[in-house]
Design a protein around this motif. Structure first.
Motif, PDB file in Angstrom:
ATOM      1  N   HIS A 154      -4.075  -1.771   4.926  1.00 47.18           N
ATOM      2  CA  HIS A 154      -3.150  -2.817   5.082  1.00 47.18           C
ATOM      3  C   HIS A 154      -3.607  -3.856   5.950  1.00 47.18           C
ATOM      4  O   HIS A 154      -3.365  -5.026   5.640  1.00 47.18           O
ATOM      5  CB  HIS A 154      -2.035  -2.006   6.055  1.00 47.18           C
ATOM      6  CG  HIS A 154      -0.649  -2.669   6.070  1.00 47.18           C
ATOM      7  ND1 HIS A 154      -0.177  -3.613   7.124  1.00 47.18           N
ATOM      8  CD2 HIS A 154       0.435  -2.884   4.995  1.00 47.18           C
ATOM      9  CE1 HIS A 154       0.843  -4.060   6.799  1.00 47.18           C
ATOM     10  NE2 HIS A 154       1.229  -3.585   5.749  1.00 47.18           N
ATOM     11  N   ILE A 158       0.879  -1.222  -0.012  1.00 53.25           N
ATOM     12  CA  ILE A 158       0.068   0.015  -0.084  1.00 53.25           C
ATOM     13  C   ILE A 158       0.988   1.117  -0.107  1.00 53.25           C
ATOM     14  O   ILE A 158       2.010   1.389   0.590  1.00 53.25           O
ATOM     15  CB  ILE A 158      -0.702  -0.143   1.201  1.00 53.25           C
ATOM     16  CG1 ILE A 158      -1.402  -1.309   1.893  1.00 53.25           C
ATOM     17  CG2 ILE A 158      -1.759   1.205   1.178  1.00 53.25           C
ATOM     18  CD1 ILE A 158      -2.608  -1.775   1.045  1.00 53.25           C
ATOM     19  N   VAL A 167      -3.446   0.509  -3.854  1.00 54.43           N
ATOM     20  CA  VAL A 167      -3.155  -0.725  -3.485  1.00 54.43           C
ATOM     21  C   VAL A 167      -2.468  -1.549  -4.687  1.00 54.43           C
ATOM     22  O   VAL A 167      -2.853  -1.335  -5.807  1.00 54.43           O
ATOM     23  CB  VAL A 167      -4.326  -1.642  -2.937  1.00 54.43           C
ATOM     24  CG1 VAL A 167      -4.756  -0.921  -1.642  1.00 54.43           C
ATOM     25  CG2 VAL A 167      -5.091  -1.935  -4.043  1.00 54.43           C
TER      26      VAL A 167
END
Ligand code: ADP
Ligand code: ASP
Ligand code: MG
Length: 406
Positions: free
Chosen positions: A398, A255, A345
């Motif tokens: 995350h 990320i 992402v």
């Protein structure tokens, strides 16, 4: 015996004591029989200070003189390391960009390396001399000093490794490798053992400053084996490799967040063919890169709002371009906003897994975070959100993708 490039970043050469530990690491490799080419950054904080001085000296300064000033930090560290190495009995000498020479184009402040003529360095390495090369700098076609953009020493190192046909390029920094997210924001981020060039390229270009984007491009094109590792420990770092070398992929590998962009919204433009061309044509003609774009139709169907993002440094020029096209666009007004951040992402596993975007959107929705724009590529989804929610969003995503360390 191997030929290796070792690059040390700003924190690793922040003072003489640290330069001494760098020298010990270099000496150990040289004593083991390796041919060592070292690439250094400026001491941490130095480049920022030099840039401030150029601003104080003259607001609209000559870009060629900017590079003369800003490249100076690397001149200090290479000379100091060469001295310390010599003092330890190691045969070493320093090289500035133009002495190698590292030939670049003439784009001062963000030059691209065109060619490195490394024959002389190869000869010296074969004779057992350690080469200590200043990162971040090169020489333009008309003989002026250039710099490669912030974080450019990574690119110097990888390009040298390619030119020297080195067996490895080790990037020593202040973290133990490439993590699933910036370890300074996500304390539960995990170190990644192996990452593909493609993913590293996306991570870097979407904000993970651990490697400069251009360095990853060069590594990928020339198949340089890059390892990111800590200069403060012996721990193995992260190896950047070809996809074929990875057996199992995570769906999402990392990320990132980036505050490099700003959002521009044009309110109430006519909703008819040719409007997008009228907005983005002039921006492109002025070399302004547009990243995310959203167009929303108004209720009456006759006008639309267009939102897009550009680099923060380009906002004023973008507004001038739009003002010039006002007659054609017939829009109501333009709003610029730099309180935004792009969160992404990234993962090659995304190609074969559905549901990655859905998870991103629901995770953000559950935290009450509004998405202002979206863009995707084969291995990446990015959203633009209010800068205030950066840390919350990165940490939540995350966890949502199962990346948290146990
Ligand atoms: P150097 O001076 O050694 O070149 P940089 O400051 O340029 O070091 O890059 C290292 C920093 O990158 C780390 O301190 C870390 O905060 C930041 N970073 C951002 N994203 C990541 C990531 N995904 N993995 C590792 N480091 C990251
Ligand atoms: N010293 C330069 C910078 O701070 C280059 C680098 O560190 O890679 O951007
Ligand atoms: Mg760096």
């Amino acid at each position: 015996m191997a030929r290796i490039v070792q690059k040390f970043g700003g924190t690793s050469v922040a003072d003489i004591e640290r330069i001494r530990s760098v020298a010990e690491r270099v000496k150990a490799a040289a004593d083991a029989g390796d041919q060592v080419c070292v690439v250094l950054s400026a001491m941490a904080g130095t480049t920022n200070r030099l840039i401030e001085w150029t601003r104080e000296a003259a607001k609209l300064h000559d870009a060629r003189e900017y590079d003369v000033v800003v490249s100076a930090g690397e001149q200090m560290t290479v000379g100091l390391l060469a001295m310390v190495l010599q003092d330890m009995g190691v045969n070493a000498r320093s090289w500035l960009g133009w002495q190698v020479p590292v030939r670049t184009d003439g784009t001062h402040g963000s030059a691209r390396i065109a060619e490195i003529q490394a024959a002389e360095i190869v000869k010296r390495l074969e004779d057992g001399q350690v080469a200590v090369v200043a990162g971040f700098q090169g020489v333009s076609p008309d003989g002026r000093i250039t710099t490669l953009g912030r974080g450019g020493s990574d690119t110097s190192a990888v390009a040298l490794a390619a030119a020297l046909e080195a067996d490895r390029c080790d990037i020593f920094t202040d973290v133990e490798g490439v993590y699933t997210a910036d370890p300074r924001i996500v304390t539960r981020a995990r170190k990644i053992d192996r990452i593909t060039y493609e993913e590293m390229l996306e991570l870097a270009s979407q904000g993970a400053k651990v490697l400069q984007t251009r360095s990853v491009e060069i590594a990928m094109n020339h198949q340089v084996r890059v390892q990111v590792r800590s200069s403060f420990s012996q721990a193995p770092g992260t190896l950047v490799v070809d996809e074929a070398e990875i057996v199992e992929f995570e769906v999402v590998s990392g990320i990132t967040y980036s505050s490099a962009e700003a959002k521009v919204t044009i309110l109430a433009v006519a909703d008819r063919p040719g409007v997008a061309a009228a907005v983005f044509g002039p921006l492109s003609d002025s070399n302004i890169n547009v990243d995310m774009i959203v167009q929303s139709a108004s209720a009456d169907g006759r006008s639309a709002d267009i939102t897009f993002t550009v680099n923060r440094g380009d906002v004023d020029r973008a507004l001038t371009c739009l003002e010039a096209a006002r007659e054609e666009l017939g829009h109501h007004s333009v709003i610029a906003d730099d309180e935004v951040v792009k969160v992404s992402v990234i993962g090659v596993g995304m190609r074969s897994h559905a549901g990655v975007a859905k998870r991103m959107f629901t995770t953000l929705a559950e935290r009450g975070i509004n998405i202002q724009a979206i863009s995707t590529s084969e291995i990446k989804i990015s959203v633009l959100i209010d800068a205030e929610y950066t840390e919350l969003a990165v940490r939540a995503l995350h966890s949502a993708y199962g990346l948290d360390a146990a």
